[in-house]
Design a protein around this motif. Structure first.
Motif, mmCIF file in Angstrom:
data_model
loop_
_atom_site.group_PDB
_atom_site.id
_atom_site.type_symbol
_atom_site.label_atom_id
_atom_site.label_comp_id
_atom_site.label_asym_id
_atom_site.label_seq_id
_atom_site.Cartn_x
_atom_site.Cartn_y
_atom_site.Cartn_z
ATOM 1 N N UNK A 144 40.266 43.564 33.615
ATOM 2 C CA UNK A 144 41.500 42.866 33.993
ATOM 3 C C UNK A 144 42.401 42.752 32.765
ATOM 4 N N UNK A 145 43.534 43.443 32.800
ATOM 5 C CA UNK A 145 44.464 43.404 31.674
ATOM 6 C C UNK A 145 45.738 42.657 32.024
ATOM 7 N N UNK A 146 45.876 42.277 33.263
ATOM 8 C CA UNK A 146 47.047 41.551 33.748
ATOM 9 C C UNK A 146 46.583 40.142 34.106
ATOM 10 N N UNK A 147 46.686 39.216 33.140
ATOM 11 C CA UNK A 147 46.081 37.893 33.292
ATOM 12 C C UNK A 147 47.111 36.784 33.379
ATOM 13 N N UNK A 148 46.785 35.783 34.187
ATOM 14 C CA UNK A 148 47.576 34.550 34.257
ATOM 15 C C UNK A 148 46.709 33.399 33.774
ATOM 16 N N UNK A 149 47.371 32.313 33.372
ATOM 17 C CA UNK A 149 46.643 31.093 33.036
ATOM 18 C C UNK A 149 47.289 29.913 33.729
ATOM 19 N N UNK A 150 46.458 29.146 34.422
ATOM 20 C CA UNK A 150 46.894 27.877 34.991
ATOM 21 C C UNK A 150 46.503 26.826 33.968
ATOM 22 N N UNK A 191 46.025 43.431 21.656
ATOM 23 C CA UNK A 191 47.380 43.998 21.687
ATOM 24 C C UNK A 191 48.050 43.841 23.050
ATOM 25 N N UNK A 192 47.764 42.725 23.712
ATOM 26 C CA UNK A 192 48.402 42.412 24.985
ATOM 27 C C UNK A 192 49.385 41.255 24.769
ATOM 28 N N UNK A 193 50.462 41.291 25.495
ATOM 29 C CA UNK A 193 51.483 40.250 25.393
ATOM 30 C C UNK A 193 51.279 39.237 26.509
ATOM 31 N N UNK A 194 51.392 37.963 26.176
ATOM 32 C CA UNK A 194 51.314 36.913 27.184
ATOM 33 C C UNK A 194 52.628 36.923 27.961
ATOM 34 N N UNK A 195 52.535 37.096 29.269
ATOM 35 C CA UNK A 195 53.720 37.048 30.120
ATOM 36 C C UNK A 195 54.013 35.577 30.417
ATOM 37 N N UNK A 196 55.131 35.038 29.898
ATOM 38 C CA UNK A 196 55.414 33.617 30.115
ATOM 39 C C UNK A 196 55.520 33.256 31.587
ATOM 40 N N UNK A 197 55.832 34.241 32.433
ATOM 41 C CA UNK A 197 55.902 33.990 33.867
ATOM 42 C C UNK A 197 54.524 33.752 34.474
ATOM 43 N N UNK A 225 56.228 34.347 41.841
ATOM 44 C CA UNK A 225 55.943 35.168 40.666
ATOM 45 C C UNK A 225 55.169 36.389 41.133
ATOM 46 N N UNK A 226 54.529 37.086 40.232
ATOM 47 C CA UNK A 226 53.751 38.242 40.661
ATOM 48 C C UNK A 226 52.265 37.933 40.527
ATOM 49 N N UNK A 227 51.484 38.538 41.371
ATOM 50 C CA UNK A 227 50.044 38.285 41.388
ATOM 51 C C UNK A 227 49.360 39.108 40.309
ATOM 52 N N UNK A 228 48.677 38.451 39.375
ATOM 53 C CA UNK A 228 47.897 39.181 38.374
ATOM 54 C C UNK A 228 46.576 39.628 38.992
ATOM 55 N N UNK A 262 42.778 32.676 34.475
ATOM 56 C CA UNK A 262 41.989 31.674 33.765
ATOM 57 C C UNK A 262 42.580 30.324 34.120
ATOM 58 N N UNK A 263 41.765 29.458 34.682
ATOM 59 C CA UNK A 263 42.185 28.083 34.949
ATOM 60 C C UNK A 263 41.728 27.230 33.769
#
Length: 195
Positions: free
Chosen positions: A34-40, A68-74, A97-100, A104-105
């Motif tokens: 998983x390289x497309x991550x969100x955080x709650x 070398x991954x950027x945190x997507x503020x969205x 928003x978009x579904x990653x 990570x909660x």
């Protein structure tokens, strides 16, 4: 005096490395592809001695940067540390928003709310998105939530022993100490390899 889970206090404290716990959770998701991550994420409104959420967000951001991954503020949503906060944040993520591929909660209660919102919308983990929490709440096992376990009872016992030791040691006080106990990845059904 002794406490559990505080930072920079002038007394003995026992806790975990919160940034390290988030790093372990994020590495788990990355290791599953998983390289497309969100955080709650939680938000801290109290004293600067209570920085659990800030440290967990820092661990998430540092781990992505190390790969070398950027945190997507969205994809970093303020969710609080409650079931309701997790539910609202997940609905916001799904609606606006978009579904990653993985989330990570910041704590297990937030993950519970996210799982509830997903269920209400006909989605599930890990089929639609992998999700991991931090803490290993008693309900995590029942709900199949992958998590980073922290030894809560051991932390309390350790802090109590430090306090008893101080009470029984006469003479000038010794400097306060900080003790970090180990955390552990508990892999359950809410995470899987990206397909």
């Amino acid at each position: 005096m002794a406490s559990v889970g505080m930072q920079g206090v002038p007394w003995d404290n026992v806790g975990i490395n919160d940034a390290g716990a988030a790093r372990a959770a994020t590495e788990h998701l990355l290791g599953l592809g998983h390289w497309d991550l969100a955080m709650l994420a939680d938000t801290e409104t109290g004293e600067p001695t209570l920085v659990t959420a800030t440290e967990r967000l820092r661990g998430f951001e540092e781990t992505l940067a190390a790969h070398d991954l950027t945190v997507d503020p969205d994809l970093v949503l303020r969710a609080g540390s409650s079931i309701e906060g997790g539910r609202r944040a997940m609905i916001e993520l799904l609606d606006n928003r978009r579904m990653p591929s993985a989330i990570l909660a910041g704590c297990d209660e937030t993950a519970f709310g996210a799982l509830m919102a997903m269920r209400d919308l006909g989605l599930s983990a890990p089929k639609n998105v992998s999700i991991i929490g931090i803490d290993d709440h008693q309900m995590s096992c029942f709900l199949g939530l992958s998590t980073i376990s922290q030894p809560v009872a051991d932390q309390g016992a350790f802090a109590a022993n430090l306090l008893i030791d101080r009470l029984h040691r006469p003479g000038p006080p010794h400097p306060p100490s900080r003790h970090e106990l180990e955390t552990k990845l508990i892999e359950r059904k809410s995470t899987r390899r990206r397909r």
